[in-house]
Design a protein around this motif. Structure first.
Motif, PDB file in Angstrom:
ATOM      1  N   PHE A  91     -23.016   9.089  32.855  1.00  0.00           N
ATOM      2  CA  PHE A  91     -24.400   8.865  33.243  1.00  0.00           C
ATOM      3  C   PHE A  91     -24.718   7.491  32.558  1.00  0.00           C
ATOM      4  CE2 PHE A  91     -24.275  13.368  32.693  1.00  0.00           C
ATOM      5  CZ  PHE A  91     -25.021  13.918  33.755  1.00  0.00           C
ATOM      6  N   VAL A  92     -25.393   6.787  33.346  1.00  0.00           N
ATOM      7  CA  VAL A  92     -26.205   5.580  32.941  1.00  0.00           C
ATOM      8  C   VAL A  92     -27.633   5.799  32.833  1.00  0.00           C
ATOM      9  CG1 VAL A  92     -26.528   2.994  33.433  1.00  0.00           C
ATOM     10  CG2 VAL A  92     -24.393   4.199  33.968  1.00  0.00           C
ATOM     11  N   VAL A  93     -28.134   5.701  31.583  1.00  0.00           N
ATOM     12  CA  VAL A  93     -29.556   6.389  31.357  1.00  0.00           C
ATOM     13  C   VAL A  93     -30.282   4.901  31.007  1.00  0.00           C
ATOM     14  CG1 VAL A  93     -31.010   7.609  30.010  1.00  0.00           C
ATOM     15  CG2 VAL A  93     -28.731   8.367  30.473  1.00  0.00           C
ATOM     16  N   VAL A  94     -31.321   4.374  31.860  1.00  0.00           N
ATOM     17  CA  VAL A  94     -32.170   3.400  31.595  1.00  0.00           C
ATOM     18  C   VAL A  94     -33.441   4.085  30.910  1.00  0.00           C
ATOM     19  CG1 VAL A  94     -33.425   1.714  32.733  1.00  0.00           C
ATOM     20  CG2 VAL A  94     -31.070   2.348  33.617  1.00  0.00           C
ATOM     21  N   THR A  95     -33.874   3.450  29.948  1.00  0.00           N
ATOM     22  CA  THR A  95     -35.102   3.887  29.000  1.00  0.00           C
ATOM     23  C   THR A  95     -36.106   3.180  29.018  1.00  0.00           C
ATOM     24  OG1 THR A  95     -33.552   5.164  27.640  1.00  0.00           O
ATOM     25  CG2 THR A  95     -35.809   4.703  26.833  1.00  0.00           C
ATOM     26  N   TYR A  96     -37.349   3.610  29.260  1.00  0.00           N
ATOM     27  CA  TYR A  96     -38.551   2.980  29.341  1.00  0.00           C
ATOM     28  C   TYR A  96     -39.362   3.272  28.159  1.00  0.00           C
ATOM     29  CZ  TYR A  96     -38.988   1.709  34.508  1.00  0.00           C
ATOM     30  OH  TYR A  96     -38.793   1.192  35.592  1.00  0.00           O
ATOM     31  N   ALA A  97     -40.140   2.315  27.705  1.00  0.00           N
ATOM     32  CA  ALA A  97     -41.109   2.214  26.628  1.00  0.00           C
ATOM     33  C   ALA A  97     -42.601   2.663  27.372  1.00  0.00           C
ATOM     34  CB  ALA A  97     -41.297   1.138  25.769  1.00  0.00           C
ATOM     35  N   ALA A  98     -43.341   3.660  26.744  1.00  0.00           N
ATOM     36  CA  ALA A  98     -44.477   3.877  27.617  1.00  0.00           C
ATOM     37  C   ALA A  98     -45.579   4.491  26.547  1.00  0.00           C
ATOM     38  CB  ALA A  98     -44.347   5.153  28.745  1.00  0.00           C
ATOM     39  N   LEU A  99     -46.933   4.005  27.036  1.00  0.00           N
ATOM     40  CA  LEU A  99     -47.889   4.522  26.152  1.00  0.00           C
ATOM     41  C   LEU A  99     -48.646   5.945  26.804  1.00  0.00           C
ATOM     42  CD1 LEU A  99     -49.563   1.295  25.450  1.00  0.00           C
ATOM     43  CD2 LEU A  99     -47.941   2.366  24.129  1.00  0.00           C
ATOM     44  N   TRP A 100     -48.569   6.897  25.927  1.00  0.00           N
ATOM     45  CA  TRP A 100     -49.388   8.124  26.265  1.00  0.00           C
ATOM     46  C   TRP A 100     -50.672   7.914  27.177  1.00  0.00           C
ATOM     47  CZ3 TRP A 100     -53.683  10.586  24.857  1.00  0.00           C
ATOM     48  CH2 TRP A 100     -53.970  11.897  25.252  1.00  0.00           C
ATOM     49  N   THR A 101     -50.970   8.515  28.142  1.00  0.00           N
ATOM     50  CA  THR A 101     -52.398   8.593  28.841  1.00  0.00           C
ATOM     51  C   THR A 101     -52.846   9.943  28.888  1.00  0.00           C
ATOM     52  OG1 THR A 101     -51.089   8.644  31.086  1.00  0.00           O
ATOM     53  CG2 THR A 101     -51.732   6.489  30.078  1.00  0.00           C
ATOM     54  N   SER A 102     -51.892  11.005  29.280  1.00  0.00           N
ATOM     55  CA  SER A 102     -52.849  12.450  29.390  1.00  0.00           C
ATOM     56  C   SER A 102     -51.690  13.457  29.245  1.00  0.00           C
ATOM     57  CB  SER A 102     -53.519  12.452  30.588  1.00  0.00           C
ATOM     58  OG  SER A 102     -52.732  12.532  31.607  1.00  0.00           O
ATOM     59  N   GLY A 103     -52.301  14.611  28.921  1.00  0.00           N
ATOM     60  CA  GLY A 103     -51.666  15.848  28.912  1.00  0.00           C
ATOM     61  C   GLY A 103     -51.032  15.979  27.421  1.00  0.00           C
ATOM     62  N   GLU A 104     -50.855  17.332  27.275  1.00  0.00           N
ATOM     63  CA  GLU A 104     -50.231  17.626  26.045  1.00  0.00           C
ATOM     64  C   GLU A 104     -48.969  18.282  26.212  1.00  0.00           C
ATOM     65  OE1 GLU A 104     -51.291  17.159  22.990  1.00  0.00           O
ATOM     66  OE2 GLU A 104     -53.286  16.145  23.801  1.00  0.00           O
ATOM     67  N   ALA A 136     -36.531   2.724  18.410  1.00  0.00           N
ATOM     68  CA  ALA A 136     -36.856   1.719  17.543  1.00  0.00           C
ATOM     69  C   ALA A 136     -37.179   0.456  18.637  1.00  0.00           C
ATOM     70  CB  ALA A 136     -35.765   1.110  16.749  1.00  0.00           C
ATOM     71  N   ALA A 137     -36.186   0.506  19.635  1.00  0.00           N
ATOM     72  CA  ALA A 137     -36.377  -0.472  20.650  1.00  0.00           C
ATOM     73  C   ALA A 137     -37.732  -0.334  21.551  1.00  0.00           C
ATOM     74  CB  ALA A 137     -35.465  -0.412  21.700  1.00  0.00           C
ATOM     75  N   ALA A 138     -38.327   0.949  21.673  1.00  0.00           N
ATOM     76  CA  ALA A 138     -39.703   1.198  22.425  1.00  0.00           C
ATOM     77  C   ALA A 138     -40.725   0.786  21.532  1.00  0.00           C
ATOM     78  CB  ALA A 138     -39.723   2.756  22.402  1.00  0.00           C
ATOM     79  N   PHE A 139     -40.535   1.127  20.107  1.00  0.00           N
ATOM     80  CA  PHE A 139     -41.733   0.425  19.158  1.00  0.00           C
ATOM     81  C   PHE A 139     -41.738  -1.195  19.151  1.00  0.00           C
ATOM     82  CE2 PHE A 139     -41.947   4.919  17.703  1.00  0.00           C
ATOM     83  CZ  PHE A 139     -43.338   4.948  17.634  1.00  0.00           C
ATOM     84  N   ALA A 140     -40.710  -1.641  19.475  1.00  0.00           N
ATOM     85  CA  ALA A 140     -40.355  -3.036  19.291  1.00  0.00           C
ATOM     86  C   ALA A 140     -40.918  -3.608  20.663  1.00  0.00           C
ATOM     87  CB  ALA A 140     -39.080  -3.685  19.172  1.00  0.00           C
TER      88      ALA A 140
END
Length: 144
Positions: A91-104, A136-140
């Protein structure tokens, strides 16, 4: 045999590091490969889907959360070989950083536990390889 086993080429997948109040959303995988390991929510990209569309769909399907993508924060190869050295999964997994908007976050057939975790807490959990680096990359990427 699954169409994911012994593939003729790498299989494209996405994951999302959802950030909220200094924490990241982790899901414990309910199924192989990686059952029992904490990871970022995600899954396979379907034909005709963009990476961003796949990330949003998988996030909602797996844990019931929506988030605003802020950018890509990494990619990694996940390669498993069988006892003879043949590539059984790739698998080649591409990762996004995102900010929560809704839903628990909620459990599902794919995730038998979900939790918000501070980055320093990841070391104490059984995780997929490279999870701490992806977080760590997402927080950066988010400038936090």
């Amino acid at each position: 045999m699954s169409d994911r086993s012994y593939p003729p080429r790498p299989i494209l997948a996405v994951s999302t590091a959802v950030l909220r109040s200094g924490r990241v959303l982790l899901a414990r995988r309910a199924n192989a490969p990686g059952a029992g390991l904490y990871s970022l929510p995600g899954g396979l990209v379907e034909i005709g889907e963009t990476l961003a569309e796949a990330a949003a769909r998988e996030l909602m399907e797996e844990v019931g959360v929506t988030a605003q993508p802020i950018g890509l924060c990494g990619a990694r190869d996940v390669i498993h070989r069988d006892d003879e050295g043949q590539v059984a999964r790739h698998f080649v997994v591409v990762t996004y950083a995102a900010l929560w908007t809704s839903g628990e976050p909620a459990t599902s057939l794919e995730a038998d536990d979900v939790r918000w975790v501070a980055p320093h807490e990841i070391a104490g959990l059984p995780t997929t390889e490279g999870l701490a680096e992806a977080v760590a990359a997402a927080f950066a990427r988010a400038g936090r």
